[in-house]
Design a protein around this motif. Structure first.
Motif, PDB file in Angstrom:
ATOM      1  N   ILE B  22       0.846  -1.207   0.000  1.00 52.96           N
ATOM      2  CA  ILE B  22       0.000   0.000   0.000  1.00 52.96           C
ATOM      3  C   ILE B  22       0.877   1.251   0.000  1.00 52.96           C
ATOM      4  N   ILE B  25       1.751   2.577  -3.409  1.00 52.17           N
ATOM      5  CA  ILE B  25       0.698   3.046  -4.323  1.00 52.17           C
ATOM      6  C   ILE B  25       0.541   4.558  -4.184  1.00 52.17           C
ATOM      7  N   GLN B  27      -1.043   8.268  -4.858  1.00 48.47           N
ATOM      8  CA  GLN B  27      -2.455   8.686  -4.987  1.00 48.47           C
ATOM      9  C   GLN B  27      -2.910   8.694  -6.452  1.00 48.47           C
ATOM     10  N   TYR B  30      -4.474   5.392  -7.539  1.00 48.44           N
ATOM     11  CA  TYR B  30      -5.597   4.788  -6.799  1.00 48.44           C
ATOM     12  C   TYR B  30      -6.651   4.206  -7.744  1.00 48.44           C
ATOM     13  N   ASP B  31      -6.804   4.825  -8.922  1.00 43.12           N
ATOM     14  CA  ASP B  31      -7.816   4.341  -9.875  1.00 43.12           C
ATOM     15  C   ASP B  31      -7.271   3.286 -10.824  1.00 43.12           C
ATOM     16  N   THR B  40     -10.430  -1.412  -8.945  1.00 41.25           N
ATOM     17  CA  THR B  40      -9.310  -0.459  -8.910  1.00 41.25           C
ATOM     18  C   THR B  40      -8.432  -0.792  -7.693  1.00 41.25           C
ATOM     19  N   GLU B  42      -7.686   1.135  -5.299  1.00 41.02           N
ATOM     20  CA  GLU B  42      -8.370   1.640  -4.107  1.00 41.02           C
ATOM     21  C   GLU B  42      -9.481   0.688  -3.654  1.00 41.02           C
ATOM     22  N   THR B  46      -9.344  -1.350  -0.106  1.00 39.16           N
ATOM     23  CA  THR B  46     -10.456  -1.113   0.825  1.00 39.16           C
ATOM     24  C   THR B  46     -11.190  -2.423   1.129  1.00 39.16           C
ATOM     25  N   THR B  76      -9.660   9.004   2.786  1.00 37.90           N
ATOM     26  CA  THR B  76      -9.357   8.750   1.369  1.00 37.90           C
ATOM     27  C   THR B  76      -7.892   8.395   1.136  1.00 37.90           C
ATOM     28  N   ASN B  77      -7.072   8.460   2.181  1.00 36.73           N
ATOM     29  CA  ASN B  77      -5.670   8.081   2.039  1.00 36.73           C
ATOM     30  C   ASN B  77      -5.523   6.602   2.431  1.00 36.73           C
ATOM     31  N   LEU B  78      -5.044   5.793   1.503  1.00 33.39           N
ATOM     32  CA  LEU B  78      -5.029   4.341   1.751  1.00 33.39           C
ATOM     33  C   LEU B  78      -4.043   3.935   2.849  1.00 33.39           C
TER      34      LEU B  78
END
Lengths: 154, 154
Positions: B22, B25, B27, B30-31, B40, B42, B46, B76-78
């Protein structure tokens, strides 16, 4: 169910899914790799099949030598290779005694530790799940969207 | 070591690798998805984080309700999401008693079976290894070639 039978049962809940995925790989895709630095589909599948077999052989032998032995196989069809290695792996596992599960094996040369047979088998099991997780992405990238669940209990 | 401590130890041998991945990865990725029909990055991360947490919550509750509850998270931050869910999952696991491991839970609605807590935790464990196997391919496809081993024992 004894420990060997229980382990074989658990092994097959994943290996049968691996085989389902292998059946979806056409010969023309054997050289497929999802990224430039990845193993090819053929390398990945061969690695999975031979690794589990070798780990089981280490537990049976009680020493690291089977892990060092080169695998020489002329079978170029991955479905047939899976069939062969799965049968041979099951045969090895069926022959394991309670003592084989409990015997501590000197694996300092490869893993830096002495590990009981049961622990080596657990590593083989998790190694299969890990690389099957890789393989799912490969097979999806080949255009398959009807994929099995990651484990087939039953 | 009691069963909860042993399970947390084993869980972390894989979760710590998930967290390493993680951290790689960005930002902007993420997609990213390796194939048209994939989750994706993200969504995959999740799914991994929330699934393990929910499985642990099911074992603690003794019923299926936590699996049905929607997860509403604004993070929103993994990396932060991983930190949060890993801490909360460990807290839940630490609270598990021997009785929680042995209690049979009615999971017929989701898995068509009644399963002991220990079995549910084993499913969560294998689910993590499986999807981490997916995630390795994602992170390699993002251009990373210095990747950890699939398991971090220590």
């Amino acid at each position: 169910m004894n420990r060997a039978s229980q382990f074989i049962h658990n092994f097959l809940t994943h290996r049968n899914v691996t085989i389902d995925l292998i059946n979806k790989i056409e010969q023309g895709n054997y050289d497929f790799k999802p990224t430039e630095t990845s193993m090819t589909a053929e390398q990945l599948v061969t690695h999975m099949l031979t690794s589990f077999y070798k780990f089981a052989a280490v537990v049976k032998a009680g020493d690291v030598s089977p892990l060092m032995a080169p695998i020489e196989d002329t079978e170029t069809n991955l479905v047939k290779l899976a069939d062969k290695y799965t049968s041979e792996t099951i045969s090895l596992l069926e022959s394991l005694t309670e003592e084989d599960f409990d015997r501590v094996i000197d694996l300092t040369r490869v893993f830096g530790a002495n590990l009981p047979g049961a622990h080596v088998l657990q590593m083989a099991y998790e190694h299969e799940i890990h690389h099957k997780g890789n393989l799912f992405v490969y097979v999806r990238a080949m255009g398959h969207t009807e994929l099995p669940l990651f484990v087939k209990r039953g």
